[in-house]
Design a protein around this motif. Structure first.
Motif, mmCIF file in Angstrom:
data_model
loop_
_atom_site.group_PDB
_atom_site.id
_atom_site.type_symbol
_atom_site.label_atom_id
_atom_site.label_comp_id
_atom_site.label_asym_id
_atom_site.label_seq_id
_atom_site.Cartn_x
_atom_site.Cartn_y
_atom_site.Cartn_z
ATOM 1 N N MET A 8 0.819 -1.208 0.000
ATOM 2 C CA MET A 8 0.000 0.000 0.000
ATOM 3 C C MET A 8 0.855 1.261 0.000
ATOM 4 N N LEU A 11 1.495 2.756 -3.411
ATOM 5 C CA LEU A 11 0.371 3.302 -4.166
ATOM 6 C C LEU A 11 0.340 4.817 -4.020
ATOM 7 N N GLU A 16 -5.116 4.038 -7.985
ATOM 8 C CA GLU A 16 -4.229 2.903 -7.689
ATOM 9 C C GLU A 16 -4.733 2.113 -6.491
ATOM 10 N N PHE A 17 -5.228 2.796 -5.471
ATOM 11 C CA PHE A 17 -5.792 2.100 -4.313
ATOM 12 C C PHE A 17 -7.038 1.314 -4.711
ATOM 13 N N LEU A 38 -9.259 9.214 -0.029
ATOM 14 C CA LEU A 38 -8.070 8.652 0.615
ATOM 15 C C LEU A 38 -7.965 9.069 2.081
ATOM 16 N N HIS A 42 -8.071 6.571 5.299
ATOM 17 C CA HIS A 42 -7.073 6.633 6.371
ATOM 18 C C HIS A 42 -7.753 6.765 7.733
ATOM 19 N N CYS A 63 -9.423 -3.831 4.829
ATOM 20 C CA CYS A 63 -9.013 -2.594 4.139
ATOM 21 C C CYS A 63 -9.842 -2.379 2.880
ATOM 22 N N ARG A 64 -10.137 -3.441 2.176
ATOM 23 C CA ARG A 64 -10.962 -3.335 0.979
ATOM 24 C C ARG A 64 -12.347 -2.790 1.335
ATOM 25 N N LEU A 67 -12.056 0.953 2.261
ATOM 26 C CA LEU A 67 -11.900 1.807 1.084
ATOM 27 C C LEU A 67 -13.210 1.902 0.311
#
Length: 114
Positions: A8, A11, A16-17, A38, A42, A63-64, A67
């Motif tokens: 990560m 990225l 990209e993330f 983003l 975070h 995390c997926r 996001l």
């Protein structure tokens, strides 16, 4: 640092993330809200207790989901409403000042009233 976080770190953009986590997205939403997405991601990561200690597969899935949630926040709302950055949170406290009150508060510049 584990392998997921090492990946990560490389990225650089919201796209990209989103691609890294195989999430579909509308480019127009990302164009307008990339930094907000983003930053919210975070924030969600920081709020998730034990994220750093999870097994890698669970960590990746978590995390997926975070996001996806961050992205969805801006599909359904706006940067102004979500107030991710301090400048938007501070803007709520701004009060307007009339020109007349500014003029009254300024010292006269050597002008004498007639």
């Amino acid at each position: 640092m584990n392998a997921l976080f090492e990946q990560m770190i490389t990225l650089a953009s919201a796209e990209e993330f989103l691609d890294f986590f195989h999430l579909e997205y509308d480019q127009t939403v990302v164009n307008v809200n990339r930094l907000h997405i983003l930053q919210r991601f975070h924030q969600y990561m920081r709020q998730t207790k034990g994220l750093g200690e999870m097994e890698e597969v669970l960590q990746h899935d978590t995390c997926r989901e975070l996001l996806a949630r961050a992205y969805q926040d801006f599909v359904n709302s706006s940067a102004v409403k979500e107030k991710v950055f301090k400048v938007f949170r501070d803007a709520e406290g701004i009060k307007t000042v009339s020109l007349d009150s500014l003029r009254d508060a300024m010292p006269a510049r050597g002008l004498k009233a007639a």
